[in-house]
Design an enzyme around this catalytic site. Structure first.
Site, short mmCIF file in Angstrom:
data_model
loop_
_atom_site.label_atom_id
_atom_site.label_comp_id
_atom_site.label_asym_id
_atom_site.label_seq_id
_atom_site.Cartn_x
_atom_site.Cartn_y
_atom_site.Cartn_z
N GLY A 47 28.77 45.84 -40.17
CA GLY A 47 30.09 46.09 -40.72
C GLY A 47 30.02 47.22 -41.74
O GLY A 47 28.96 47.50 -42.30
N GLN A 52 32.78 52.18 -49.02
CA GLN A 52 31.34 52.44 -48.98
C GLN A 52 31.03 53.90 -48.64
O GLN A 52 29.95 54.39 -48.95
CB GLN A 52 30.64 51.53 -47.95
CG GLN A 52 30.56 50.08 -48.37
CD GLN A 52 29.83 49.25 -47.34
OE1 GLN A 52 30.41 48.82 -46.36
NE2 GLN A 52 28.53 49.05 -47.54
N CYS A 92 23.41 44.32 -47.48
CA CYS A 92 24.53 45.27 -47.54
C CYS A 92 23.97 46.68 -47.47
O CYS A 92 22.98 46.99 -48.12
CB CYS A 92 25.30 45.07 -48.84
SG CYS A 92 26.66 46.22 -49.05
N LEU A 93 24.62 47.53 -46.69
CA LEU A 93 24.17 48.92 -46.56
C LEU A 93 24.23 49.65 -47.90
O LEU A 93 23.54 50.65 -48.10
CB LEU A 93 25.02 49.66 -45.52
CG LEU A 93 24.85 49.19 -44.07
CD1 LEU A 93 25.88 49.86 -43.18
CD2 LEU A 93 23.44 49.45 -43.57
N HIS A 134 32.86 39.68 -46.22
CA HIS A 134 32.00 40.62 -46.97
C HIS A 134 32.67 42.00 -47.07
O HIS A 134 32.71 42.60 -48.14
CB HIS A 134 30.64 40.72 -46.24
CG HIS A 134 29.68 41.70 -46.83
ND1 HIS A 134 28.47 41.32 -47.39
CD2 HIS A 134 29.73 43.05 -46.95
CE1 HIS A 134 27.83 42.40 -47.83
NE2 HIS A 134 28.56 43.46 -47.58
N GLU A 135 33.24 42.47 -45.95
CA GLU A 135 33.85 43.81 -45.95
C GLU A 135 35.12 43.85 -46.79
O GLU A 135 35.38 44.83 -47.49
CB GLU A 135 34.15 44.26 -44.52
CG GLU A 135 32.97 44.33 -43.57
CD GLU A 135 31.76 45.03 -44.14
OE1 GLU A 135 31.91 45.90 -45.02
OE2 GLU A 135 30.64 44.68 -43.74
N HIS A 138 34.44 44.44 -50.32
CA HIS A 138 34.23 45.85 -50.66
C HIS A 138 35.57 46.54 -51.01
O HIS A 138 35.62 47.39 -51.88
CB HIS A 138 33.60 46.61 -49.49
CG HIS A 138 32.11 46.47 -49.39
ND1 HIS A 138 31.25 46.88 -50.39
CD2 HIS A 138 31.31 45.98 -48.40
CE1 HIS A 138 29.99 46.65 -50.01
NE2 HIS A 138 29.99 46.10 -48.82
NI NI Z 1 28.33 45.59 -47.65
#
Ligand code: NI
Length: 178
Positions: A47, A52, A92-93, A134-135, A138
């Site tokens: 995701g 981000q 998480c990225l 989670h997204e 963000h």
């Molecule tokens: Ni993330």
């Protein structure tokens, strides 16, 4: 358009901004969603949220399929009727090399718009439910590590600082990150 997008990394304060609702459903929005999917697949993430990549709009992309062939795009996503509770092991990225277990809702109903602005609603469970939660965090400037108690978070922060100092980025990780 959007050729040089990079994933912002914790503790970059830009990850903490509140994203605004999408009002205009145009070619630019579609181009951004396509680019985000490309970056997500390249990064082996499941995701990615627009903030981000430094775009503060309420847009997320997700693919939780094994074969990486089921891209989902959610514009202005909103959680309705959350229920149940599950332990979710997350990465998480934007917070590389950290993975920790937090609580998420088990089931959610998701209200969202597609790239044409059409309003839709879907019931989500399992990994898709967790990933979407989670997204959406963000979009509200929230990171999964915010759910971790302070003491543990300090340890995690030290670990990040140390790994940035001493080690090159670990490539080819198979961890599911969102
Ligand atoms: Ni993330």
């Amino acid at each position: 358009m959007f050729e040089n997008l990079e994933i912002l990394q914790f503790p970059d304060e830009r990850l903490r901004r509140l994203s605004v609702s999408v009002e205009v459903f145009n070619k630019e929005l579609k181009a951004l969603a396509d680019k985000m999917l490309e970056i997500m697949y390249q990064s082996n993430g499941i995701g990615l949220a627009a903030p981000q990549v430094n775009q503060t709009i309420r847009l997320i992309v997700v693919d939780v399929s094994e074969d990486r062939n089921n891209p989902c795009i959610f514009v202005n996503p909103k959680i309705k009727q959350p229920s149940g509770s599950v332990d979710s092991s997350e990465g998480c990225l934007s917070v590389p090399e950290i993975r920790t277990t937090i609580k998420r809702y088990e089931n959610i109903t998701l209200e969202y718009q597609d790239l044409n602005g059409v309003r839709l609603e879907e019931s989500l469970d399992d990994l898709l439910s967790i990933c979407v939660q989670h997204e959406i965090d963000h979009l509200d400037g929230k990171l999964f590590i915010d759910y971790v108690p302070d003491v543990k978070l300090q340890r995690l922060r030290k670990k990040i600082a140390k790994s940035k100092k001493n080690q090159p980025t670990i490539e080819g990780t198979t961890v599911r990150v969102v």
